[in-house]
Every structure is written in structure tokens, then in C-alpha cells.
Design a protein around this motif. Structure first.
Motif, short mmCIF file in Angstrom:
data_model
loop_
_atom_site.label_atom_id
_atom_site.label_comp_id
_atom_site.label_asym_id
_atom_site.label_seq_id
_atom_site.Cartn_x
_atom_site.Cartn_y
_atom_site.Cartn_z
N LEU A 21 -42.72 -72.39 -16.48
CA LEU A 21 -42.05 -73.46 -17.22
C LEU A 21 -41.76 -73.04 -18.66
N ASN A 22 -42.76 -72.49 -19.34
CA ASN A 22 -42.59 -72.12 -20.73
C ASN A 22 -41.65 -70.92 -20.89
N ARG A 23 -41.67 -70.01 -19.91
CA ARG A 23 -40.75 -68.88 -19.96
C ARG A 23 -39.30 -69.36 -19.83
N ALA A 24 -39.05 -70.25 -18.85
CA ALA A 24 -37.70 -70.79 -18.67
C ALA A 24 -37.27 -71.61 -19.88
N ALA A 25 -38.20 -72.36 -20.45
CA ALA A 25 -37.88 -73.17 -21.63
C ALA A 25 -37.51 -72.29 -22.81
N ARG A 26 -38.22 -71.17 -22.97
CA ARG A 26 -37.91 -70.26 -24.07
C ARG A 26 -36.48 -69.73 -23.97
N GLU A 27 -36.04 -69.45 -22.75
CA GLU A 27 -34.67 -68.98 -22.55
C GLU A 27 -33.66 -70.05 -22.95
N MET A 28 -33.94 -71.31 -22.59
CA MET A 28 -33.02 -72.39 -22.93
C MET A 28 -33.00 -72.65 -24.43
N LEU A 29 -34.15 -72.55 -25.09
CA LEU A 29 -34.22 -72.76 -26.54
C LEU A 29 -33.47 -71.66 -27.26
N ASP A 30 -33.57 -70.43 -26.77
CA ASP A 30 -32.83 -69.32 -27.38
C ASP A 30 -31.33 -69.54 -27.23
N VAL A 35 -29.65 -72.29 -27.39
CA VAL A 35 -29.13 -73.22 -28.41
C VAL A 35 -29.60 -72.85 -29.81
N GLY A 36 -30.39 -71.77 -29.93
CA GLY A 36 -30.82 -71.30 -31.25
C GLY A 36 -31.91 -72.13 -31.89
N LEU A 37 -32.81 -72.69 -31.08
CA LEU A 37 -33.90 -73.51 -31.63
C LEU A 37 -35.19 -72.71 -31.61
N ASP A 38 -35.73 -72.44 -32.79
CA ASP A 38 -36.92 -71.60 -32.92
C ASP A 38 -38.17 -72.47 -33.03
N VAL A 39 -38.58 -73.04 -31.89
CA VAL A 39 -39.85 -73.76 -31.82
C VAL A 39 -40.56 -73.31 -30.55
N LEU A 40 -41.87 -73.48 -30.51
CA LEU A 40 -42.63 -73.09 -29.33
C LEU A 40 -42.38 -74.10 -28.20
N PRO A 41 -42.23 -73.63 -26.96
CA PRO A 41 -42.04 -74.55 -25.84
C PRO A 41 -43.20 -75.53 -25.68
N THR A 42 -44.38 -75.16 -26.18
CA THR A 42 -45.57 -76.02 -26.05
C THR A 42 -45.68 -77.06 -27.15
N THR A 43 -44.72 -77.10 -28.08
CA THR A 43 -44.73 -78.08 -29.16
C THR A 43 -44.46 -79.48 -28.63
N LYS A 44 -45.24 -80.46 -29.09
CA LYS A 44 -44.97 -81.85 -28.70
C LYS A 44 -43.66 -82.32 -29.35
#
Length: 525
Positions: A119-128, A130-139
Motif C-alpha cells: 500500500l505505502n509503495r503504491a501510494a509513494r508512486e502516486m504522490l510522486d 502529483v509532486g507531493l512530498d509527504v510520507l504515505p503514513t502521514t495522517k
């Protein structure tokens, strides 16, 4: 773009008690097309989007998707059909992580157990993406409004779609984030996805869209190719008349004595100390990238967030900021960037929302005088040109522009010396935006000190005497009006990021894009 009609609406009508929201609306969106849906607040755009997204059914009319009847009864039906919507009103779940919000429709699992590593790996790809530099585990509750918007956009792009609807996606984004989003939309077009794009920023319409359909008072005014339109044409179709002055800068005001003085205020969320002054009748802008520290700074000045040191003074008197109540008593007001969540009590009337910050003015011996409250707040609503039948009408039923006028009316009623406005025209149509600018200019003429935080550089350049540029929590430039230039502002905004990965490349890309935008706008005006 090809000629295949992917999504078609014919005669779509929707009524609510006492209101015809849509009256026989027609819309054709082609595969591989970016189609603008434009109109003032209340024109029916959001109602049509809710119908397309399965939130509400139409009372009459027909929808087809790829030639077949399309009758979504729920948002899940729309998702299964391949329609994704990025709503203007954000729908993130604050107690879940960024990754969990991104994949709510289908969490990766093995034997019924969620695989958080995947989940977090896939989320990191999606955040990259759109250019959003936050941890996938952030609330989600820890993100700013702009960061939350980027998560919503990433979520819409996380699965294959036939149609993607963007409803005011750039309202809180700064230039680099807008540039990245517009490139993502161009990629969707190249893949044959049909895109419906709603924005009150007309320069975006002319940059990214192929055709535009204009709604006014729930009716279809017409559909035109963007190449055949000018900005003046589009505004005239939307509002029925031309606007004389888009940014009524108060050029007849000479800033006077210092009203607000911020001295080495150390903002807890940024770890940086800032110092600046704002004078009588002066409009001072705050520019910077998402996360640069603008909102954090004004919230600290208002006592909404803690500061670790420094002072804030109004007309030479120090304001001891333990809470927003201290700021209000000291003459400081803040119109927050998120009016619905933080600025208004939606279920209560306009009268109550206007009087909230100054109850003493309509009370006697500790008792509220309701008649006085209604009379005085009605006078304020009239000054602010709030379009409402009764002053007791719940503010949640008003358009975004009228809600923003109510927020500003509260501080007009309080008569604060300092007015801070954070994204004052977010999600507001071109006509209401023009009125908000005029109201702010008139407040400057009344010798109020105004601080304007905005992600729209054109707005800041049009309205401000000076612009403070933030980068990584610090004020890196104080630019006077005679030196205003978008590329100069962007250069300073990126200064704290140069030397970081992608920083120089992003600066060049943003600068060149802004240059091309200005050329394109000149040609269309």
C-alpha cells in the motif's frame, strides 16, 4: 482529440425546493478532449457534476457513456463505469493515512489482510506523480488544504478511467503544482481519456482546454472552441456583461503609519523567524510554494497556532497571543483559507455568522438582542452585497462567493485594524471575485492594514502594494509594486529549494511556462 462522443447529456434537469438548479442542460464531451465547464457560482456546474458522479439523480434528461445509457444510482456505480470526480469540496478522511485515503476503493491485500508495505509503495508512486512530498503514513489531518487537494487529485488518477472530472482542482495550488497538474491532464488527453475541467481561473481554461460549455442560471448558454474565444467573450457569456477592471488596485491610497508589526516571530510549524510591517491602507501580499510557511505564519499571528518567540504589535501595542480571542481583542482578524471547515458555522444564519466576533455590540447586560443583531448584520450584508433573501438564511445554502462575503462581513462588523485574508477568492466565480477585490480595495481606503495570502500570482500582482515572498518558512524577498514580475517572484520562491533534487529544473520549467502563458494571454485579449 477525436470526434467520438464519450459522455453525452441531453435535457438534464434538476430541481430542489424553490430552486431550478439545472434546466434542460446539454453537454457533449469527446474522447481525448479537455472540455471546460464554466459559469458563475450558482450556474449549475456542481449540480451537473454530482449527477455525473452518481451523487444525485436527474429529475429529467438522458445521460449516455460510449453510446450506452448511463444511469448511476450511487458514486460506486460511477466509479465502476469509469468516471472519476475530484470534487471542489474535499472528501478525505482525516483520521486515516494518506495511503489509506488514496486506495480506499481497493486496499491491496493478501488473503483478506491489508499489505501495508505494498500500500505505502503504491501510494509513494502516486504522490510522486502529483509532486507531493509527504510520507504515505502521514495522517490526513496533518496536511494543509493544498496538500489535501493534491491527495484528492492523486486518488482520481490511481485507476483507469474513461472520464475524469476536475472541479476547481488548482484553487489552493501554487504555480509549480498547477504546472504539474496541467501536464498530467495533457497526459490523460493523450491517452484518450475525456476530461471535464471546471475552474474560475480563465487563464487555465485557455491553456489546457479544447472546447468550453458555458452555464448560466442552470441553462446551457453555448459551446465554443477555445481557439474561437477571447477572455472577454467567455466572461460575457458567463455573466452577461463585460467586467471593466479585474483587479481594482487602490492606487489612490498612500500607505500611512505602521499598523501591524511582526518582529522575529518564530513560527513553530516552520522553525523560522519572520519580521515585517504593514501600514494603514496598505495591501501586502504573501507568495510562495505550497508548504513555504505563509499560512503557518498568519495562523501564528492570529494566535491559532503557537509561536516560540518574537512579538506581534498593533499600532504600537503588543498583542499577547495565547488564542485567536487575544488576536481579535488586539485588532487582528483572519479570513481563513478553508471557510467551510474553519470560517463558518454552516447550519446557522448569516446574521449569527456575521456577529460571532462582536457579540458585545448587539448585547446588553450579557443578553443578546436578536432584533439589534438582525438589523445591524443586515446592514453589513448589504454593504458586502451578500445575495440572500433573509439575513437568517443558513450560510451553508449560499454560493461560495456569498459565503466569503459573510466571512469578510464578520470582520467588517468587528472593525478590526488588521485584516488577514488567506486565499480570499478560492472557488469563487469571476463576478464574485471582482466584488471581493473591490471590497478589499475599499477597506484599504478606510485605512485598514490588509495581508493577502494567495496562490494566484496574478491576484497578488493586481491587488498589492508589496509582496513578501516565502521560501522554506522564511521571507526571502520584499518586492515593491514597481518591481512586480512573475518570474522574479518565482525565482525568490524557489531560492530555498535550489540545490535540492529537481529544484533548478522545476524553476526553469515554471519560469518558461509563465512566460508562454503571458504571451498566450496577450494574444487572447
Amino acid at each position: 482529440m477525436n470526434d467520438q462522443i464519450r459522455l453525452r447529456a441531453r435535457g438534464v434537469t434538476k430541481r430542489y425546493p424553490g430552486v431550478v438548479a439545472l434546466d434542460g442542460v446539454d453537454l457533449d464531451v469527446r474522447s481525448g478532449e479537455v472540455h471546460a465547464l464554466v459559469g458563475e457560482n450558482g450556474a449549475g456546474k456542481s449540480t451537473l457534476v454530482r449527477i455525473l458522479g452518481g451523487v444525485h439523480p436527474p429529475d429529467r434528461g438522458q445521460l449516455t457513456l460510449d453510446g450506452a445509457d448511463y444511469t448511476p444510482a450511487t458514486p460506486q456505480d460511477a466509479l465502476r463505469a469509469g468516471i472519476r470526480v475530484v470534487h471542489q469540496e474535499l472528501s478525505a478522511l482525516p483520521n486515516l493515512t494518506v495511503a489509506e485515503n488514496l486506495f480506499l476503493d481497493g486496499l491491496p491485500n493478501r488473503a483478506g489482510v491489508v499489505s501495508y508495505r505494498e500500500l505505502n509503495r503504491a501510494a509513494r508512486e502516486m504522490l510522486d506523480l502529483v509532486g507531493l512530498d509527504v510520507l504515505p503514513t502521514t495522517k490526513m489531518e496533518r496536511l494543509s488544504l493544498a496538500q489535501t487537494q493534491l491527495v484528492e487529485i492523486a486518488r482520481a488518477l490511481s485507476s483507469e478511467a474513461k472520464v475524469v472530472v476536475f472541479d476547481e482542482p488548482t484553487a489552493t495550488l501554487t504555480v509549480p503544482e498547477k504546472r504539474r497538474l496541467l501536464q498530467l491532464i495533457a497526459d490523460l488527453r493523450a491517452r484518450g481519456v475525456a476530461v471535464i475541467y471546471i475552474s474560475h481561473h480563465l487563464e487555465e481554461i485557455f491553456e489546457i482546454c479544447d472546447r468550453a460549455t458555458v452555464l448560466r442560471n442552470g441553462e446551457t448558454i453555448g459551446t465554443r472552441g477555445i481557439a474561437d474565444l477571447t477572455t472577454a467573450d467567455l466572461v460575457r457569456m458567463m455573466v452577461g456583461q463585460a467586467l471593466v477592471d479585474d483587479h481594482p488596485f487602490p492606487d489612490d491610497v498612500d500607505p500611512g503609519a505602521v499598523v501591524l508589526e511582526v518582529d522575529q516571530l518564530e513560527v513553530a510549524d516552520t522553525g523560522s523567524a519572520v519580521s515585517f510591517v504593514v501600514r494603514e491602507g496598505e495591501v501586502v501580499g504573501m507568495a510562495g510554494l505550497v508548504g513555504a510557511g505563509r499560512t503557518e505564519t498568519v495562523r501564528a499571528i492570529f494566535g491559532a497556532d503557537q509561536s516560540r518567540g518574537g512579538t506581534v504589535s498593533v499600532r504600537g501595542r503588543r498583542v499577547h497571543l495565547r488564542s485567536p480571542k487575544d488576536a481579535v481583542r488586539g485588532g487582528i482578524s483572519l479570513a481563513t483559507e478553508d471557510r467551510k471547515q474553519q470560517g463558518l458555522v454552516l447550519q446557522m444564519g448569516c446574521d449569527v455568522n456575521i456577529s460571532l466576533a462582536n457579540i458585545d455590540a448587539v448585547s446588553r447586560r450579557g443578553f443578546l438582542r436578536r432584533r439589534a443583531e438582525r438589523q445591524r448584520t443586515a446592514d453589513v450584508a448589504k454593504q458586502m452585497r451578500v445575495k440572500v433573501g433573509s439575513i437568517g438564511t443558513p450560510v451553508g445554502t449560499l454560493s461560495g462567493g456569498n459565503q466569503q462575503k459573510v466571512v469578510l462581513g464578520r470582520w467588517l462588523f468587528r472593525d478590526s485594524d488588521v485584516l488577514i485574508v488567506d486565499e480570499p477568492t478560492r472557488g469563487i466565480d469571476v463576478g464574485a471575485r471582482h466584488e471581493i477585490y473591490g471590497l478589499l480595495a475599499n477597506l484599504a481606503r478606510r485605512k485598514k492594514a490588509i495581508v493577502m495570502v494567495s496562490s494566484d500570482l496574478g491576484e497578488l500582482i493586481g491587488m498589492c502594494h508589496r509582496i513578501l515572498v516565502f521560501s522554506r518558512g522564511q521571507i526571502v524577498a520584499d518586492i515593491p509594486r514597481e518591481q512586480f514580475d512573475q518570474e522574479l517572484i518565482l525565482t525568490h520562491a524557489y531560492s530555498g529549494y535550489l540545490g535540492t533534487e529537481g529544484g533548478e529544473a522545476a524553476l526553469v520549467a515554471a519560469g518558461s511556462s509563465e512566460t508562454s502563458n503571458r504571451k498566450r494571454n496577450r494574444q487572447s485579449s
